[in-house]
Design a protein around this motif. Structure first.
Motif, short mmCIF file in Angstrom:
data_model
loop_
_atom_site.label_atom_id
_atom_site.label_comp_id
_atom_site.label_asym_id
_atom_site.label_seq_id
_atom_site.Cartn_x
_atom_site.Cartn_y
_atom_site.Cartn_z
N THR A 1 -92.57 39.60 85.38
CA THR A 1 -92.48 38.40 86.20
C THR A 1 -91.19 37.64 85.96
OG1 THR A 1 -93.73 37.16 84.53
CG2 THR A 1 -94.97 38.13 86.37
N TRP B 1 -98.86 31.93 97.12
CA TRP B 1 -98.19 32.60 96.00
C TRP B 1 -97.28 31.68 95.20
CZ3 TRP B 1 -100.11 36.98 94.43
CH2 TRP B 1 -100.77 37.79 95.33
N GLU B 2 -96.90 30.54 95.75
CA GLU B 2 -96.01 29.64 95.03
C GLU B 2 -96.16 28.23 95.57
OE1 GLU B 2 -91.44 29.76 93.41
OE2 GLU B 2 -91.80 30.20 95.52
N VAL C 1 -90.33 35.91 92.75
CA VAL C 1 -91.68 35.78 93.32
C VAL C 1 -91.78 36.55 94.63
CG1 VAL C 1 -93.37 34.15 94.23
CG2 VAL C 1 -92.01 33.54 92.23
N PRO D 1 -94.52 38.89 98.58
CA PRO D 1 -94.51 38.80 97.12
C PRO D 1 -94.23 40.16 96.49
CG PRO D 1 -96.76 38.63 97.97
CD PRO D 1 -95.84 38.54 99.15
N THR E 1 -103.39 30.21 94.16
CA THR E 1 -101.98 30.42 93.83
C THR E 1 -101.79 30.65 92.33
OG1 THR E 1 -101.49 28.84 95.59
CG2 THR E 1 -99.68 29.46 94.13
N THR F 1 -95.30 40.00 90.98
CA THR F 1 -96.02 38.77 91.29
C THR F 1 -97.49 39.05 91.57
OG1 THR F 1 -94.03 37.75 92.21
CG2 THR F 1 -96.14 36.81 92.86
N ALA G 1 -98.47 37.83 87.86
CA ALA G 1 -98.25 36.38 87.92
C ALA G 1 -99.54 35.62 87.62
CB ALA G 1 -97.70 35.98 89.29
N THR H 1 -88.93 30.55 90.36
CA THR H 1 -89.05 31.90 89.80
C THR H 1 -90.48 32.35 89.70
OG1 THR H 1 -89.15 31.00 87.58
CG2 THR H 1 -86.96 31.57 88.44
N GLY H 2 -91.41 31.41 89.66
CA GLY H 2 -92.81 31.80 89.48
C GLY H 2 -93.02 32.49 88.17
N SER H 3 -92.22 32.12 87.15
CA SER H 3 -92.25 32.83 85.89
C SER H 3 -93.60 32.68 85.21
CB SER H 3 -91.15 32.29 84.97
OG SER H 3 -89.89 32.52 85.54
#
Length: 540
Positions: free
Chosen positions: A56, A284-285, A61, A68, A299, A72, A76, A498-500
């Motif tokens: 990830t 997703w984000e 993302v 995605p 999410t 992700t 994620a 980044t959706g880290s």
């Protein structure tokens, strides 16, 4: 009735611990020839989460097609939940010992919390280069919050998990008008804005302790079970899958048949018509929005009840599956590199942040992920065989163990450790640890220099803990739960895109800090002489 021998030096071994009489069991541990015996499934679960975290952090993302990425979809939100859950399991092992009482265990946890938190604040200076939302400062808070949990029973821990997962998200939505933390905290943040740092760690950051306390409490409850029992493994798998699937079903009902997705889209300032692009972005984000319908979103890192329930269920199922798989000798050996990576996860986590900050293979994410994963597995396996406990794990473990021994000695009176031989320091191991730490520091310094150092644009105004918020007069407030029209609101600036997902667990304690099986209910033998034998893996 089967027994488990608590491994360690001959002078540190206590009586055998009987297990529940549920038929013959084969503890899922390393072969008897290894220097210590571990519940390998716990280490392997942490190793899997570590690789998921790598993925990830390497991949964005969304891909170029707007969908995605595989990283992700698969990892994620699930990687960090597994890490915190396993951290709770490790705290249960640590707090289960009667050596020095829970007070000694609490002293060790406080020392770990301080050391890991400070390490995370130092690594925060690399965030502008690696674009990763670091979790170590949050882990420090997690361990501080774990101290009072040592005195809670299993039912209380389960109740605390439910409260954190239900009321924590409500608090996030209720405070969604607050400016969100957009920069990783550093030592400068601690000095210049301690109140803002506390707000970030507990409420407005990427991993708010107010919510993640639920994972920690669940891990503590699980760690007090007999993890060598196949019944426990199957219960974790079955219960986890039911929880994960049930959470997604509830989310689907709320978002689609009941119209919740349209309400969330309107609150995000994207109109009342739900487009595919808007829905994908929100699913997703998304950051907390001023509408109670936000709580229905699944999410990743959304910290909604359905997201928390789903990721907790996935973490439970993964842990249970690995506990069962590692009962088979051939599979246990096959998974040993993952377990080794799990044992050294603090060191590997910090090392991967340095690598990412250096920009190595930044344009080749597949090669970068392969290099990180294979390198981590190989280095962890080699280090574990030669030196045992990891370098950063050692630096955290030594003072934490000393703090625990001091408290344990005071509770028992002077002379507690007089009959135990002094531990011998291995000069080669000490020098190697020093070299590894120096290399990590040098790599971080080089990355900072290449990215503009401490005076980088991200830190140009000193310590920037929070983003600028929109004009509060434009905020529509909290939308009512029943479907209905709402005033649009501009999307709030949040954390980086980044959706880290990250987090880390690491091992400590005598002989590389092993995960130990306790009696059902987490009660080891009261005559166990070495407190450090139960100090396993509470690092991060």
């Amino acid at each position: 009735m089967s027994t488990i021998v608590r491994a360690g030096p001959s002078w540190a071994e206590g009586p055998t611990v009987p297990l529940a009489a549920d038929g013959p069991t084969v503890p899922a541990r390393a072969p008897s020839g290894s220097r210590d015996r571990r519940i390998v499934g716990v280490d392997a679960a942490r190793g899997v989460a570590l690789l998921g975290m790598f993925a990830t952090h390497v991949f964005p993302v969304f891909g170029e097609d707007g969908a995605p990425t595989a990283a992700t979809v698969v990892a994620a939100g699930r990687a960090v939940s597994t890490f915190v859950l396993v951290a709770g399991v490790s705290v249960a092992f640590l707090g289960g010992s009667r050596v020095g009482g829970r007070g000694a265990a609490a002293a060790g946890l406080v020392a770990r919390a301080v050391l890991i938190g400070l390490l995370g604040l130092v690594l925060g200076y690399l965030a502008p280069q690696n674009e990763v939302d670091g979790i170590l400062p949050f882990y420090g808070v997690f361990f501080l919050l774990a101290v009072p949990l040592l005195w809670l029973g299993q039912r209380a821990l389960i109740a605390l998990t439910a409260v954190a997962f239900l009321l924590g998200p409500v608090a996030l939505v209720a405070t969604s008008v607050l400016p969100r933390a957009v920069a990783d905290p550093t030592l400068g943040t601690l000095i210049q804005d301690p109140a803002g740092l506390a707000m970030q760690l507990f409420l407005t950051g990427e991993y708010p302790a107010l919510v993640y306390l639920g994972y920690l409490a669940a891990g503590l409850a699980i760690g007090r079970l007999d993890l060598s029992s196949p019944r426990v493994g199957w219960a974790l798998v079955g219960g986890g899958l039911v929880l994960a699937a049930g959470s997604r079903i509830v989310s689907w009902i709320l978002l689609y048949p009941l119209g919740g997705l349209a309400q969330v889209t309107a609150a995000a300032g994207r109109g009342t018509v739900v487009s595919g692009e808007a829905a994908q972005q929100l699913l997703w984000e998304a950051d907390p929005l001023p509408t109670w319908w936000y709580l229905a979103l699944p999410t990743p890192h959304g910290h909604t009840p359905v997201d928390l329930g789903h990721t907790l269920g996935c973490a439970m199922a993964l842990l249970g599956a690995l506990l069962l798989l590692t009962r088979v000798g051939a599979l246990r050996r096959l998974l040993s590199p993952l377990a080794a990576a799990g044992e050294l996860s603090l060191t590997l986590y910090c090392a991967h942040l340095v690598v990412l900050a250096g920009g190595i293979l930044a344009d080749e994410p597949v090669l970068l992920l392969a290099a990180l994963a294979l390198g981590a597995l190989a280095l962890a396996t080699g280090w574990r065989r030669v030196f045992g406990r990891g370098p950063l794990e050692t630096l955290v473990s030594v003072p934490a163990s000393a703090a625990r021994r001091v408290v344990a000695g005071r509770s028992r009176g002077d002379g507690t450790n007089a009959d135990r031989p002094a531990r011998r320091t291995d000069p080669a191991r000490a020098v190697t640890i020093g070299l590894v730490v120096a290399l990590l520091g040098l790599g971080g310094a080089v990355a900072l220099g290449a990215g503009g150092g401490f005076g980088s644009p991200a830190d140009a105004d000193g310590v920037e803990t929070f983003a600028e918020s929109d004009d509060p007069t434009d905020d529509p407030g909290l939308a009512p739960l029943p479907p209905g029209s709402e005033d649009g609101a501009d999307a709030r600036e949040g954390t980086d895109g980044t959706g880290s997902t990250d987090g880390t667990g690491s091992t400590e304690g005598e002989e590389a800090g092993s995960d130990r099986a306790e009696q059902p209910g987490g009660q080891p033998d009261a005559d166990e002489p070495d407190a450090q034998q139960d100090e396993d893996e509470a690092d991060a």
